[in-house]
Design an enzyme around this catalytic site. Structure first.
Site, PDB file in Angstrom:
ATOM      1  N   ASP A 277       0.842  -1.184   0.000  1.00 18.91           N
ATOM      2  CA  ASP A 277       0.000   0.000   0.000  1.00 18.91           C
ATOM      3  C   ASP A 277       0.882   1.240   0.000  1.00 18.91           C
ATOM      4  OD1 ASP A 277      -2.921   0.906   0.270  1.00 18.91           O
ATOM      5  OD2 ASP A 277      -1.885   2.158   1.736  1.00 18.91           O
ATOM      6  N   THR A 278       0.438   2.255  -0.708  1.00 16.70           N
ATOM      7  CA  THR A 278       1.173   3.512  -0.811  1.00 16.70           C
ATOM      8  C   THR A 278       0.254   4.665  -0.433  1.00 16.70           C
ATOM      9  OG1 THR A 278       2.564   2.659  -2.596  1.00 16.70           O
ATOM     10  CG2 THR A 278       2.446   5.054  -2.365  1.00 16.70           C
TER      11      THR A 278
END
Length: 201
Positions: free
Chosen positions: A79-80
């Site tokens: 996840d970013t």
């Protein structure tokens, strides 16, 4: 370090992101894809680093639970998120939201955090990478045309550094690949710990 079974494990990418798919493929890994449907809402008072780590874990754990009868798999979740002034900037809900985000990033530094989680029968490991990005000043016309391109609609912080928004970037500190969505150096270290072969093995 976990005791893996080099050459005998199968990697599953818990992501529908075409960018992460291309980056994993570029490592020479054999893998399959299984997107994880999770709630990506930020919890009350949740710090950005805790948020991205939680989502990466949840994505990997969700897909692993669906395939827990396959003991030879390793699931990668990632996840970013973009952080400006301590605030998490998620995916924009509409143009006004994207414009507000891009105005906020214009002419300033912001942070990009990416967490990668690997889950297998023997456990889970997570790594989180922080990078910094500085945008030049953006005009209203640029923001409007960027939105019209369709690129920012599904991206944290309303931009993708590997696309048109690369022209907004004055400077980067840290891992470029992490800003795109997957810190390759750190990911390779985790993959090797779990016995997943890459191009150099």
């Amino acid at each position: 370090m976990f005791d893996g079974n080099p050459g005998g494990r199968r990697l599953v990418l818990a992501s529908g992101s075409p960018r992460r798919r291309e980056m994993i493929a570029g490592l020479g890994c054999e893998f399959s894809i299984a997107s994880a449907d999770i709630d990506e809402s930020v919890l009350p008072s949740e710090a950005a680093a805790d948020y991205v780590e939680r989502l990466a874990r949840e994505k990997a754990n969700t897909v692993f639970a669906e395939r827990k009868d396959q003991q030879d798999i390793v699931v990668l979740g990632a996840d970013t998120t973009v952080v400006a002034g301590g605030d998490i900037l998620g995916k924009p809900v509409d143009f006004d939201d994207a414009r507000a985000m891009l105005r906020r990033l214009s002419g300033t530094w912001h942070e990009v955090l990416t967490s990668v989680a690997l889950v297998a029968a023997e456990g889970c490991k997570v790594t989180t990478t922080l990078s910094r990005v500085r945008f030049r000043e953006l005009s209203e016309q640029e923001i409007q045309r960027y939105w019209d391109s369709g690129e920012p609609a599904d991206k944290a912080g309303a931009y993708g550094i590997q696309g048109l928004a690369g022209s907004f970037v004055e400077r980067v500190e840290g891992s470029y690949s992490s800003i795109v969505g997957l810190p390759l150096c750190e990911t390779v270290v985790l993959l090797k710990e779990f016995g997943i072969k890459i191009w150099s093995d």
